[in-house]
Design a protein around this motif. Sequence first.
Motif, PDB file in Angstrom:
ATOM      1  N   SER A 161       1.018  -0.902  -0.362  1.00  0.00           N
ATOM      2  CA  SER A 161      -0.012  -0.001  -0.192  1.00  0.00           C
ATOM      3  C   SER A 161       0.982   0.796  -0.322  1.00  0.00           C
ATOM      4  N   ARG A 162       0.278   2.050  -0.106  1.00  0.00           N
ATOM      5  CA  ARG A 162       0.951   3.047  -0.289  1.00  0.00           C
ATOM      6  C   ARG A 162       1.600   3.851   1.091  1.00  0.00           C
ATOM      7  N   GLU A 163       1.747   3.170   2.009  1.00  0.00           N
ATOM      8  CA  GLU A 163       1.940   3.794   3.968  1.00  0.00           C
ATOM      9  C   GLU A 163       2.849   2.619   3.709  1.00  0.00           C
ATOM     10  N   ASP A 164       3.491   1.809   2.785  1.00  0.00           N
ATOM     11  CA  ASP A 164       4.622   0.538   2.686  1.00  0.00           C
ATOM     12  C   ASP A 164       5.335   1.053   2.163  1.00  0.00           C
ATOM     13  N   ILE A 165       6.004   2.603   1.314  1.00  0.00           N
ATOM     14  CA  ILE A 165       6.528   2.712   0.530  1.00  0.00           C
ATOM     15  C   ILE A 165       6.413   4.503   1.363  1.00  0.00           C
ATOM     16  N   ILE A 166       6.372   4.810   1.512  1.00  0.00           N
ATOM     17  CA  ILE A 166       5.924   6.528   1.786  1.00  0.00           C
ATOM     18  C   ILE A 166       5.327   6.671   3.179  1.00  0.00           C
ATOM     19  N   GLN A 167       6.687   7.242   3.876  1.00  0.00           N
ATOM     20  CA  GLN A 167       6.607   7.154   5.749  1.00  0.00           C
ATOM     21  C   GLN A 167       5.132   8.580   5.937  1.00  0.00           C
ATOM     22  N   MET A 168       4.509   7.435   6.798  1.00  0.00           N
ATOM     23  CA  MET A 168       3.665   7.862   7.371  1.00  0.00           C
ATOM     24  C   MET A 168       3.373   8.725   8.115  1.00  0.00           C
ATOM     25  N   ASN A 169       2.819   9.986   7.711  1.00  0.00           N
ATOM     26  CA  ASN A 169       3.457  11.250   9.162  1.00  0.00           C
ATOM     27  C   ASN A 169       2.746  12.379   8.913  1.00  0.00           C
ATOM     28  N   SER A 170       2.114  13.318   8.996  1.00  0.00           N
ATOM     29  CA  SER A 170       1.242  14.243   8.937  1.00  0.00           C
ATOM     30  C   SER A 170       1.496  15.469   8.002  1.00  0.00           C
ATOM     31  N   ASP A 171       2.689  15.349   7.598  1.00  0.00           N
ATOM     32  CA  ASP A 171       2.928  15.647   5.777  1.00  0.00           C
ATOM     33  C   ASP A 171       1.524  15.051   4.479  1.00  0.00           C
ATOM     34  N   LEU A 172       2.368  13.627   4.489  1.00  0.00           N
ATOM     35  CA  LEU A 172       1.680  12.590   3.971  1.00  0.00           C
ATOM     36  C   LEU A 172       0.063  12.672   4.090  1.00  0.00           C
TER      37      LEU A 172
ATOM     38  N   ALA B 129      -4.613  14.670   1.725  1.00  0.00           N
ATOM     39  CA  ALA B 129      -6.376  15.663   1.301  1.00  0.00           C
ATOM     40  C   ALA B 129      -6.516  16.665   0.251  1.00  0.00           C
ATOM     41  N   GLN B 130      -5.156  17.835   0.473  1.00  0.00           N
ATOM     42  CA  GLN B 130      -4.766  18.148  -0.519  1.00  0.00           C
ATOM     43  C   GLN B 130      -5.025  17.502  -2.155  1.00  0.00           C
ATOM     44  N   ARG B 131      -4.160  16.316  -2.438  1.00  0.00           N
ATOM     45  CA  ARG B 131      -4.531  16.118  -3.456  1.00  0.00           C
ATOM     46  C   ARG B 131      -6.559  15.627  -4.206  1.00  0.00           C
ATOM     47  N   ASN B 132      -6.544  14.844  -2.919  1.00  0.00           N
ATOM     48  CA  ASN B 132      -7.824  14.151  -2.953  1.00  0.00           C
ATOM     49  C   ASN B 132      -8.824  15.776  -3.356  1.00  0.00           C
ATOM     50  N   LYS B 133      -7.874  17.100  -2.852  1.00  0.00           N
ATOM     51  CA  LYS B 133      -9.677  17.773  -3.097  1.00  0.00           C
ATOM     52  C   LYS B 133      -8.850  18.972  -4.272  1.00  0.00           C
ATOM     53  N   ALA B 134      -7.998  19.345  -4.179  1.00  0.00           N
ATOM     54  CA  ALA B 134      -7.068  19.114  -6.216  1.00  0.00           C
ATOM     55  C   ALA B 134      -7.194  18.762  -7.279  1.00  0.00           C
ATOM     56  N   GLY B 135      -7.119  17.462  -6.874  1.00  0.00           N
ATOM     57  CA  GLY B 135      -6.874  16.297  -7.962  1.00  0.00           C
ATOM     58  C   GLY B 135      -5.344  16.540  -8.678  1.00  0.00           C
ATOM     59  N   GLU B 136      -4.730  17.563  -8.105  1.00  0.00           N
ATOM     60  CA  GLU B 136      -2.660  16.930  -8.064  1.00  0.00           C
ATOM     61  C   GLU B 136      -2.776  17.421  -7.153  1.00  0.00           C
ATOM     62  N   ILE B 137      -0.979  17.229  -6.405  1.00  0.00           N
ATOM     63  CA  ILE B 137      -0.885  17.316  -5.548  1.00  0.00           C
ATOM     64  C   ILE B 137       0.829  17.596  -5.929  1.00  0.00           C
ATOM     65  N   ARG B 138       1.776  18.430  -5.562  1.00  0.00           N
ATOM     66  CA  ARG B 138       3.267  17.886  -5.723  1.00  0.00           C
ATOM     67  C   ARG B 138       4.013  18.887  -4.445  1.00  0.00           C
ATOM     68  N   THR B 139       5.041  17.639  -3.496  1.00  0.00           N
ATOM     69  CA  THR B 139       5.238  18.058  -2.514  1.00  0.00           C
ATOM     70  C   THR B 139       6.970  17.228  -2.530  1.00  0.00           C
ATOM     71  N   GLU B 140       6.815  17.157  -1.083  1.00  0.00           N
ATOM     72  CA  GLU B 140       8.029  16.240  -0.772  1.00  0.00           C
ATOM     73  C   GLU B 140       7.842  15.814   0.815  1.00  0.00           C
ATOM     74  N   LEU B 141       8.146  14.250   0.581  1.00  0.00           N
ATOM     75  CA  LEU B 141       7.910  13.511   1.424  1.00  0.00           C
ATOM     76  C   LEU B 141       9.012  12.502   1.653  1.00  0.00           C
ATOM     77  N   VAL B 142       8.902  11.946   2.523  1.00  0.00           N
ATOM     78  CA  VAL B 142      10.199  11.088   2.845  1.00  0.00           C
ATOM     79  C   VAL B 142       9.325   9.108   2.564  1.00  0.00           C
ATOM     80  N   GLY B 143      10.328   8.604   1.023  1.00  0.00           N
ATOM     81  CA  GLY B 143      10.006   7.359   0.840  1.00  0.00           C
ATOM     82  C   GLY B 143      10.451   6.395   2.109  1.00  0.00           C
ATOM     83  N   ILE B 144      10.630   5.158   1.684  1.00  0.00           N
ATOM     84  CA  ILE B 144      10.867   4.657   2.612  1.00  0.00           C
ATOM     85  C   ILE B 144      11.530   3.162   1.581  1.00  0.00           C
TER      86      ILE B 144
END
Length: 723
Positions: free
Chosen positions: A157-168, A173-188
């Motif tokens: 799932s998404r949480e297996d490869i992207i660190q689950m935190n408030s940023d994620l 939430a922003q992507r689901n609302k706007a349909g698109e998001i570009r951001t910096e996260l932490v990969g695993i």
Amino acid sequence: MKKIVTPVLKIDGNFEIISWNTSAEEFLNNILNKSPKAQLNLEEVFPPGIWTKFHSDFKTNQGIFHNIYTFSETETIEVFSSPCLDDEGNIKNYSLCIKVVSPKYTNSCDNIIQLKNILENSSLAIFLSDPSGPIVEVNRAACKLFGYSIEELKQLSREDIIQMNSDLETAIAQRNKAGEIRTELVGIKKNGETFPCEVHSVIYTNYEGEKRTSTTIVDISDRKKQELIAENSKQAFQSLFDYNPDAVYSFDLKGNFVDLNQAALNLVEGPREKAREINFLPLIAPEDRDRVMMHSSKAVSGEVQRYQTNFISLKGTKKVLDVTNFPIYVNKKITGVYGIAKDISKQVEIEQKLREEHNMFRAIIDYIPDHIFVINEKHETILTNHSFYKNYYGVENEQESLGLTALDFFEKEEATRVLEDNTRGMNNGIPVINREDIVQDFNGKKNYTLLTKVPFRFGDNKKGLVGISRNITEIKEKEKALEELNEALKKHADELALSNKELEQFAYIASHDLQEPLRMVTSFLTQLKKKYNNKLDDRAQQYIYFAHDGATRMRQIILDLLEYSRVGRVAHKVTAVNLEHLVSEVLSLQKKSIEEKNAKIKIGVLPELEVEEPVLRQLFSNLIGNALKYSSKERQPVIKISSLKNKKHWEFKISDNGIGFEEEFKEQIFIIFQRLHQRDEYEGTGIGLAICKKIVDNFGGKIWVKSSLGKGSNFYFTIPKQF
């Protein structure tokens, strides 16, 4: 399966074509009527309407996007853009897949195949997933990035490869609302290693009407490292800017201040807001502005400039600054000028003082009569003054004497003697002070000199010698003449002393031997008058009187001469004498005269001295008696006796309010037998003050008088303390 050959272009970040395949060449020739070539810009390839939208999409999505652009009423251009990475994961260029399709075929099987082909060969990690999280499809780049196989990734799932935190959570939430998001996260990664990544996620609807999410993930570890390095460099620069003890500032191309550190604000003497509102040029002294503008223009043109200028702060404080200006580059363009200014006012003041002191030192050594030279360990002169190079070397200026040795000017024997003497001084380090020597000049003339040589060490520890010589030839000649004169004077003084002794002896004997005949004359005149008084007429009586009076006065003169001759000849024992007691005794002896004249005597504080008491008593007796004798008949006599302690002697004063005398006679009255009055006015022989002068002279002091006719006299005399 039908093989589809897609036109592919590779472009750089400036939209210039780098390479292309055969399909792309055919596409450009047949569809857009353009022939591909290196460095051809897409702005020249695409129609204006398509170029404008394409450029906007590329910039907005940072080169990662898929879009369809209307080409005509029946055709559209479909563009897939993705970045190409180098071995270190940095974007080196971009790949464009281009195709002209009819709108109705946009979602055809060919497109799907083509899309999969692009997805599979993209260097970006691409995930197709359900918006809720499950992964539907991935490419090989995603497997490589995270370390999983395709099958393994599809089970995650998404949480297996992207660190689950408030940023994620926020990003979802922003992507689901706007349909698109570009951001910096932490990969695993599969091995548990985490890394910073840039995530671009877009929600779209597939040809079956299902909601899907397309997500690209880029490892930005290297970029983050570079950003950290850049941030550290920025902070270091900012610290250097803020805490630099020198004034650091920047101004734009017009010379208006942009930023200033605290040292610069202290120099300007104004708040930051005020400083940012002004141009730097009014702070430059008027006489320097043209020159400073020239330097600033060169800095704006790309040249580093360094100069000094006079500076005037907002409060009028004047400084001297050492300034360095260098251009500010932003995207290879000069946008302003950085400056570093150091306050060198004190340094300039010190340098000015050093120049003045050097000039003063040069003036001193050049115009003093002594001959001054400095040599190094090679015996070469490195400094000479006017007296030395002119009189010893015989040259016209110092420059001609520098670098030369004694061998260049003196005879070999003399030069060798000088060099050996200088070598000894430099080697043993012992100075020679005021040594009398005979030195030969460039003409071979020998002179007596008083020579001083002081060895020293230069900063590099090399030896040197400072020499100062004074020509004492004239002094030596005068000393010889003085010795001869002293010898002659001594001989004359001895002869004079012998003569004086004989004269004093003669005066003593003469005055002593003359008293007996005078006593006989006086005695017989007295007997004659007594025996024949009744038989002599008035004239005879007068003759006898005159003869008796003359003999009496002659006897007094002889007695005074005897007294005068005794002064200084008869030695008395030096004892401690209380002058107040001594003066009281003198006044007691003159009590009759004081009472007859009703004189008032005022005695100040008098010291105790180690002197010859009889001589000092005679001195005070003569001066007090003189004041009583020449008192005025018009007023009560007042005589004051006082003393004053000076550094080396005692000064005594005997003043009266008597008849006084004119100032022109102030020297004459101390000469033997010199009288200012007739004998019938005031009795005496005129020898009393001469005795006073002789007494004071023998003490080693001085005697003088200040007098005013009709007002009185002030007699002064001094006695040395070491008497």
